[in-house]
Write an enzyme that holds these catalytic residues in place. Structure first.
Site, short mmCIF file in Angstrom:
data_model
loop_
_atom_site.label_atom_id
_atom_site.label_comp_id
_atom_site.label_asym_id
_atom_site.label_seq_id
_atom_site.Cartn_x
_atom_site.Cartn_y
_atom_site.Cartn_z
N CYS A 2 40.11 -17.43 5.67
CA CYS A 2 40.06 -17.80 4.25
C CYS A 2 38.72 -18.36 3.80
CB CYS A 2 41.10 -18.87 3.96
SG CYS A 2 42.75 -18.45 4.43
N ARG A 27 34.30 -12.67 6.50
CA ARG A 27 35.14 -13.50 7.34
C ARG A 27 36.54 -12.89 7.54
NH1 ARG A 27 33.19 -18.79 7.35
NH2 ARG A 27 35.27 -19.55 7.73
N TRP A 74 43.63 -15.22 3.98
CA TRP A 74 44.05 -14.50 5.20
C TRP A 74 45.46 -15.00 5.47
CZ3 TRP A 74 41.88 -11.19 8.98
CH2 TRP A 74 42.56 -11.14 10.20
N ASN A 98 42.29 -23.81 2.38
CA ASN A 98 42.12 -23.19 3.70
C ASN A 98 42.77 -24.12 4.71
OD1 ASN A 98 40.51 -21.33 2.47
ND2 ASN A 98 38.58 -22.02 3.39
N GLY A 99 43.39 -23.54 5.75
CA GLY A 99 44.01 -24.38 6.77
C GLY A 99 45.52 -24.17 6.79
N GLU A 479 32.27 -8.25 28.49
CA GLU A 479 31.76 -8.21 27.13
C GLU A 479 31.68 -6.76 26.63
OE1 GLU A 479 31.43 -10.02 24.72
OE2 GLU A 479 29.93 -9.12 23.42
N LYS A 483 33.62 -5.40 23.33
CA LYS A 483 32.94 -4.79 22.19
C LYS A 483 33.60 -3.45 21.87
CE LYS A 483 31.23 -7.26 20.63
NZ LYS A 483 31.00 -8.58 21.13
N GLU A 486 37.15 -3.80 20.31
CA GLU A 486 37.12 -4.43 18.98
C GLU A 486 36.78 -3.43 17.88
OE1 GLU A 486 35.51 -8.81 18.18
OE2 GLU A 486 34.24 -7.69 19.54
N HIS A 502 41.74 -3.15 45.22
CA HIS A 502 42.94 -3.98 45.33
C HIS A 502 43.97 -3.62 44.27
CE1 HIS A 502 41.02 -6.37 48.41
NE2 HIS A 502 39.95 -6.50 47.62
N LYS A 595 36.32 -12.78 11.24
CA LYS A 595 35.08 -13.23 11.87
C LYS A 595 35.26 -14.60 12.52
CE LYS A 595 30.76 -13.21 13.04
NZ LYS A 595 30.50 -12.52 14.32
#
Ligand code: AGP
Length: 600
Positions: A2, A27, A74, A98-99, A479, A483, A486, A502, A595
């Site tokens: 948000c 965001r 959001w 927000n929150g 990583e 990437k 995502e 294994h 984000k």
């Protein structure tokens, strides 16, 4: 997630709010809305599920006002819908939030029992009703009264037509920044919404509230004690928030890495003692020597960069170090030791899991440093000291330059701690020279983009990929897999190369290509034999390392082996980016992701 923007002044709030909200789109959000107090004192509200641009286009010409609040939502309580979008209104009061309000069910039930009709399914809607019911003469006191009934986190902005020209904002666990203009004032949840208008900002602390008028502001605590705030200056240029000719922010940010690494290094390498100076550490050499263990905490890519950091600290400073997801750490009642140095890693400085881990550590008396990109962010402010990345704003959901800058900052920290411990001046010089070479070497990798793009377009046909690496290559493999999944939505799994036999070797087939991280280090022979095992089972192998193995290989320049994990992820960023482009995905806003993950 948000976003909040607010304005009060002589201008029209509407374009400022819509432009500000557009700046916060990166965001992640699903709905947007505005409330303005018209010059005649009436409250005008527009909100809808969907994009900011659609909302802006739907506003009639008469939708104007000198004081206003805007929001991107959001969804957490109730689906994305027009009714659930903010602002929420009760009589003369409008609020954006927000929150998360944890006792919302109880408060909603109480309001309903008193005959209040609630228009949404949200937790946030209780706020305007609680404020509107207050008998307090000042809006600030009414907000204070309402917040005293709230359990949870919030960043809020409030307008009330009974108080023209006044905005009240408050913060508890969700950022609020005031922007100071010429006889006009702004507020937002992120400086990205403010830089176009002002560079003078004031960050509210948790438990703080501000009453804002066009000619200034006053701040106080929730229990009405006045606080003093010194404005700070935003360093970032407005242009940093523009794609500047790039089709996607992710590609722009990948290409910004040479400059970002230069900024991370600037003024921090000491040519006399072959060490690093890190101003904000708040750790003198005696205290540094007393550290027995280092524990690094972060989420997602920040955690993987932290794993690189732990390896660097262990290798260069010989202090036992490890990394753990902050999201796990905070839930497991961790043992907190006085001689452990805890380090929280976060690009945004807002990730709730990481913030909660820091707060838990501080509550138990742990010493926490922050490795953070966003200046003045919640995590940066909560820590005992820290190191800023200076990577500039990272807009794409997929972290690239912040990941690389984090790894560089950890190399500096490891060098600093190493030179206080037993790292020799010669090794210190070797690492410092290696660090200085990084920007040029990143440029060299970026020059291979066309080749990597062609490889990515070919790999985009697979449904699943394996990423393998050993020791320094292991966080790189993780990583790389992160990437790829995502932004391309191709399933990707990372495994330590040593673990393949294994279990996961059973998966190897022509349908599952393996991206192998194979630096030319002391483990090269071991890695080669793992690749032999994959090829023997007809698995396609793509190597990222220092040896040219033909079409299915990407070669990165050689640096000091300890720094391999800084350069090796860069081809993987390009691979993920171009696979996503080949599959026609919205690279900067991957599905289901935001984000900054600012909720629990
Ligand atoms: C990175 O590509 C991801 N979007 C994600 O894993 C991110 O790194 C994580 O959510 C942590 O964010 P932070 O660095 O802002 O705390």
């Amino acid at each position: 997630m948000c976003g909040i923007v607010a304005y009060t002044g002589p201008g029209d709030a509407v374009p400022i709010l819509t432009e500000g909200l557009a700046r916060l789109e990166y965001r992640g959000y699903d709905s947007a809305g505005l409330a303005v107090v018209g010059r005649s004192g009436d409250l005008r509200v527009r909100k809808a599920a969907g994009r900011v641009a659609a909302l802006a286009a739907s506003l009639p010409a008469r939708f104007k006002g000198g004081t206003g609040i805007g929001h991107t939502r959001w969804a957490t309580h109730g689906e994305p819908s027009d009714d659930n979008a903010h602002p929420h209104v009760a009589g003369t009061v409008a609020v954006v939030h927000n929150g998360i309000i944890e006792n919302a069910d109880e408060l909603r039930a109480k309001l309903r029992a008193d005959g209040v009709v609630l228009a949404s399914e949200t937790d946030s809607e209780v706020l305007p009703h609680l404020i509107a019911r207050s008998a307090a003469a000042e809006l600030e006191d009414a907000v204070r009264e309402a917040l005293s009934q709230i359990v949870g986190t919030y960043g809020i902005a409030v307008v009330d037509t009974r108080h023209p020209g006044v905005l009240v904002v408050a913060r508890n666990g969700s950022p609020v920044v005031l922007g100071i203009g010429e006889k006009e004032m702004y507020a937002a949840s992120d400086v990205a919404a403010l830089v176009r208008y002002t560079r003078q900002v004031v960050h509210l602390d948790d438990g703080e509230l501000a009453t804002i008028r066009p000619d200034g502001f006053r701040t106080s605590t929730l229990d009405a004690r006045a606080t003093r705030k010194e404005p700070s200056v935003i360093e970032t240029e407005d242009a940093a928030y523009d794609a500047e000719g790039y089709t996607h922010f992710m590609r722009k940010e990948i290409h910004e890495q040479p400059a970002a690494v230069e900024r991370a290094l600037r003024g921090r390498l000491d040519g006399r003692f072959h060490t690093a100076h890190l101003g904000g550490l708040e750790l003198d050499p005696r205290e540094a020597r007393a550290i027995r263990r280092v524990k690094i905490l972060g989420c997602g890519s920040a955690y993987y960069a932290g794993q690189v950091g732990a390896q660097l600290i262990e290798e260069l400073a010989r202090i036992p170090a490890d990394a753990e997801p902050a999201s796990e750490f905070r839930y497991r009642n961790p043992v907190v030791e006085a001689d452990t140095l805890y380090i929280a890693v976060s690009q945004s400085g807002e990730t709730y899991d990481t913030l909660a881990a820091v707060q838990e550590l501080r509550r138990k008396g742990g010493r926490v440093l922050g490795v953070v990109n966003a200046v003045g962010s919640a995590i940066a402010r909560e820590c005992d000291g820290g190191i800023y990345l200076h990577a500039g704003p990272e807009i794409a959901v997929a972290s690239t330059k912040a990941y690389t800058s984090t790894a560089v900052v950890f190399a500096l920290l490891a060098l600093h701690l190493g030179r206080i411990h037993d790292l020799s001046p010669a090794d210190g010089r070797r690492i410092a020279e290696g660090l200085r070479a990084l920007p040029g070497q990143i440029e060299e990798i970026l020059r291979q983009e066309d080749r990597i793009a062609a490889l990515a377009a070919d790999l985009a046909k697979y449904r699943s990929m394996l990423f393998v690496g050993r020791v320094r290559g292991w966080p790189v493999a993780r990583e790389g897999a992160q990437k790829l999944k995502e932004v391309s939505y191709i399933h990707a799994e990372a495994y330590p190369a040593s673990e393949l036999k294994h279990g996961p070797l059973a998966l190897i087939s022509p349908d599952l290509p393996a991206v192998a991280i194979v630096p030319d280090d002391e483990l090269l022979d071991k890695n080669r034999s793992t690749l032999g095992e994959i090829r023997a089972r007809h698995g396609r192998v793509i190597t990222i390392g220092h040896t040219d193995a033909g079409e299915d290989s990407v070669v990165v320049p050689k640096n000091e082996p300890e720094l391999d994990a800084i350069l090796l992820p860069i081809p993987l960023q390009l691979l993920a980016y171009h696979a996503a482009v080949a599959l026609d995905h919205d690279v900067d806003k991957p599905r289901n992701l935001a984000k900054s993950v600012t909720v629990d």
